[in-house]
Design a protein around this motif. Structure first.
Motif: not given
Length: 92
Positions: A5, A27-28, A30, A68, A2-3
């Motif tokens: 996008k 994602e920020s 990760s 992000y 899910d990291g």
């Protein structure tokens, strides 16, 4: 997974594809090692370098959107991500 996008499709990112560099928004929260392992697992490639920078969230009427990170990932010679190469060929 899910990291990651989505892949970024801009003029600069399409120019970087010719240098075997691919751009993704992630994602920020990760870490670099997580992103590297996700890209290698998802696309079956070898990553040799990663550059990142944080993009600020945008202001909205009732608050703001989340910030992000944008990652520019360099692959080893001989590896590529085919779906992003096809986007580059359509724009030329």
């Amino acid at each position: 997974m899910d990291g990651i996008k989505y892949a970024v499709v801009t003029d600069k990112s399409l120019r970087l594809v010719s240098k075997n560099q691919y751009t993704f928004n992630v994602e920020s929260g990760s870490t670099r090692t997580e992103i590297k392992s996700w890209v290698e697992l998802l696309f079956g490639v070898k990553v040799i370098a990663m550059n990142s920078h944080r993009l600020p969230g945008k202001r909205r009427r009732m608050g703001h959107t989340m910030h992000y990170r944008r990652m520019i990932i360099t692959l080893q010679p001989g590896y590529s991500i085919p779906s992003l190469i096809n986007l580059n060929k359509k724009t030329e």
